[in-house]
Motif scaffolding. Structure first.
Motif, PDB file in Angstrom:
ATOM      1  N   ALA A  11       0.499-107.457 -28.436  1.00 42.06           N
ATOM      2  CA  ALA A  11       1.964-107.672 -28.782  1.00 42.06           C
ATOM      3  C   ALA A  11       2.650-108.110 -27.454  1.00 42.06           C
ATOM      4  N   LEU A  12       2.484-107.117 -26.479  1.00 44.47           N
ATOM      5  CA  LEU A  12       3.196-107.486 -25.008  1.00 44.47           C
ATOM      6  C   LEU A  12       2.725-108.686 -24.525  1.00 44.47           C
ATOM      7  N   ARG A  13       1.667-109.144 -24.903  1.00 40.97           N
ATOM      8  CA  ARG A  13       0.953-110.463 -24.275  1.00 40.97           C
ATOM      9  C   ARG A  13       1.428-111.558 -25.248  1.00 40.97           C
ATOM     10  N   GLY A  14       1.985-111.528 -26.436  1.00 41.36           N
ATOM     11  CA  GLY A  14       2.367-112.349 -27.280  1.00 41.36           C
ATOM     12  C   GLY A  14       0.952-113.001 -27.986  1.00 41.36           C
ATOM     13  N   GLU A  15       0.013-112.154 -28.001  1.00 42.16           N
ATOM     14  CA  GLU A  15      -1.075-112.364 -28.803  1.00 42.16           C
ATOM     15  C   GLU A  15      -1.203-111.763 -29.991  1.00 42.16           C
ATOM     16  N   ASN A  16      -0.577-111.151 -30.667  1.00 41.97           N
ATOM     17  CA  ASN A  16      -0.843-110.059 -31.729  1.00 41.97           C
ATOM     18  C   ASN A  16      -0.112-111.139 -32.775  1.00 41.97           C
ATOM     19  N   PRO A  17      -0.818-111.475 -33.898  1.00 40.66           N
ATOM     20  CA  PRO A  17      -0.324-112.281 -35.003  1.00 40.66           C
ATOM     21  C   PRO A  17       0.625-111.957 -35.986  1.00 40.66           C
ATOM     22  N   THR A  18       0.432-110.491 -35.867  1.00 40.99           N
ATOM     23  CA  THR A  18       1.369-109.832 -37.086  1.00 40.99           C
ATOM     24  C   THR A  18       2.735-109.527 -36.633  1.00 40.99           C
ATOM     25  N   VAL A  19       3.066-109.678 -35.231  1.00 39.84           N
ATOM     26  CA  VAL A  19       4.438-109.586 -34.832  1.00 39.84           C
ATOM     27  C   VAL A  19       5.587-110.568 -35.632  1.00 39.84           C
ATOM     28  N   LEU A  20       6.325-109.919 -36.099  1.00 41.95           N
ATOM     29  CA  LEU A  20       7.506-110.663 -36.714  1.00 41.95           C
ATOM     30  C   LEU A  20       8.682-111.023 -35.511  1.00 41.95           C
ATOM     31  N   ARG A  21       8.905-109.928 -34.847  1.00 40.03           N
ATOM     32  CA  ARG A  21      10.108-109.956 -33.821  1.00 40.03           C
ATOM     33  C   ARG A  21       9.988-108.984 -32.881  1.00 40.03           C
ATOM     34  N   ARG A  22      10.222-109.176 -31.554  1.00 40.21           N
ATOM     35  CA  ARG A  22      10.439-108.213 -30.538  1.00 40.21           C
ATOM     36  C   ARG A  22      11.851-107.630 -30.791  1.00 40.21           C
ATOM     37  N   MET A  23      11.925-106.211 -30.851  1.00 41.56           N
ATOM     38  CA  MET A  23      12.940-105.367 -31.179  1.00 41.56           C
ATOM     39  C   MET A  23      13.407-104.511 -29.678  1.00 41.56           C
ATOM     40  N   ASP A  24      14.230-103.939 -29.696  1.00 46.80           N
ATOM     41  CA  ASP A  24      14.758-103.256 -28.534  1.00 46.80           C
ATOM     42  C   ASP A  24      13.673-102.311 -27.983  1.00 46.80           C
ATOM     43  N   ALA A  25      13.140-101.473 -28.806  1.00 44.98           N
ATOM     44  CA  ALA A  25      12.294-100.475 -28.350  1.00 44.98           C
ATOM     45  C   ALA A  25      10.857-100.744 -28.850  1.00 44.98           C
ATOM     46  N   GLY A  26      10.407-101.950 -29.427  1.00 43.11           N
ATOM     47  CA  GLY A  26       9.213-101.949 -29.640  1.00 43.11           C
ATOM     48  C   GLY A  26       8.990-103.562 -30.492  1.00 43.11           C
ATOM     49  N   PHE A  27       8.089-103.524 -31.516  1.00 46.51           N
ATOM     50  CA  PHE A  27       7.646-104.747 -32.052  1.00 46.51           C
ATOM     51  C   PHE A  27       7.741-104.522 -33.705  1.00 46.51           C
ATOM     52  N   ALA A  28       8.441-105.275 -34.390  1.00 44.46           N
ATOM     53  CA  ALA A  28       8.600-105.374 -35.809  1.00 44.46           C
ATOM     54  C   ALA A  28       7.416-106.381 -36.194  1.00 44.46           C
ATOM     55  N   ASN A  29       6.395-105.525 -37.097  1.00 42.39           N
ATOM     56  CA  ASN A  29       4.959-106.515 -37.268  1.00 42.39           C
ATOM     57  C   ASN A  29       5.025-106.238 -39.039  1.00 42.39           C
ATOM     58  N   ILE A  30       4.414-107.468 -39.668  1.00 43.47           N
ATOM     59  CA  ILE A  30       4.017-107.397 -41.190  1.00 43.47           C
ATOM     60  C   ILE A  30       2.651-106.557 -41.045  1.00 43.47           C
ATOM     61  N   GLY A  31       2.719-105.899 -42.022  1.00 38.66           N
ATOM     62  CA  GLY A  31       1.087-105.317 -42.299  1.00 38.66           C
ATOM     63  C   GLY A  31       0.174-105.896 -42.578  1.00 38.66           C
ATOM     64  N   ASP A  32      -0.963-105.410 -42.257  1.00 37.25           N
ATOM     65  CA  ASP A  32      -2.218-106.090 -42.296  1.00 37.25           C
ATOM     66  C   ASP A  32      -2.660-106.351 -43.856  1.00 37.25           C
ATOM     67  N   VAL A  33      -2.193-105.506 -44.650  1.00 34.67           N
ATOM     68  CA  VAL A  33      -2.305-105.586 -45.985  1.00 34.67           C
ATOM     69  C   VAL A  33      -0.899-105.448 -46.880  1.00 34.67           C
ATOM     70  N   GLN A  34      -1.017-106.301 -47.812  1.00 28.83           N
ATOM     71  CA  GLN A  34       0.339-106.482 -48.444  1.00 28.83           C
ATOM     72  C   GLN A  34       0.282-106.240 -50.035  1.00 28.83           C
ATOM     73  N   PHE A  35      -0.559-105.326 -50.644  1.00 27.34           N
ATOM     74  CA  PHE A  35      -0.726-104.944 -51.867  1.00 27.34           C
ATOM     75  C   PHE A  35       0.769-104.549 -52.412  1.00 27.34           C
TER      76      PHE A  35
END
Length: 155
Positions: A11-35
């Protein structure tokens, strides 16, 4: 697939495909599973942070504020998409992955009666590995809606 073994580093390198958006203290990611559509994870942006209490108080509060904002974004998007949306559950567990992260889980009235009021980890194992609910191109619209809602709430 390095992102699955180094989620924060990628995520820090911009290589995590689940990242939705950089936040102030981390990264908002969509989950690997969507059941349960809308499942997201907030990752801390420091790989060595294992617990909320590892952060100085201002950063703790920022992480919690990011978690709340992501939770509201998931709630708004999921409520618009599905009239059976019930609520959002926010969890900081830390029992499996060694870094601070928060689960943001949408819950629905259409869930099985014996599970709807219970913790999501009680779902059978096949729910977590079913190919039809694995994150993929079929979730691009959901990803876009979540990202747009995060951006609206942050502006």
């Amino acid at each position: 697939m390095e992102w699955k073994t180094d989620r924060i580093g990628t995520a820090l390198r911009g290589e995590n495909p689940t990242v939705l958006r950089r936040m102030d203290a981390g990264f908002a990611n969509i989950g690997d599973v969507q059941f349960l559509p809308g499942y997201c994870v907030l990752l801390v942006d420091k790989p060595d942070v294992q617990r909320l209490t590892d952060l100085p108080r201002p950063q703790r509060l920022q992480f919690l504020a990011d978690m709340e904002l992501l939770g509201e974004a998931v709630e708004r998007v999921c409520a618009r998409r599905d009239p059976a949306f019930r609520r959002v559950n926010l969890e900081i567990l830390g029992n499996t992955d060694p870094y601070l992260h928060a689960h943001v889980r949408a819950r629905y009235d259409w869930e099985p009666e014996h599970l709807v009021g219970r913790p999501v980890w009680l779902y059978p194992a096949e729910h977590w590995s079913a190919p039809e609910t694995a994150l993929g191109p079929q979730h691009d619209k959901l990803r876009a809606e979540l990202t747009a809602e995060i951006d609206r709430l942050r502006s």
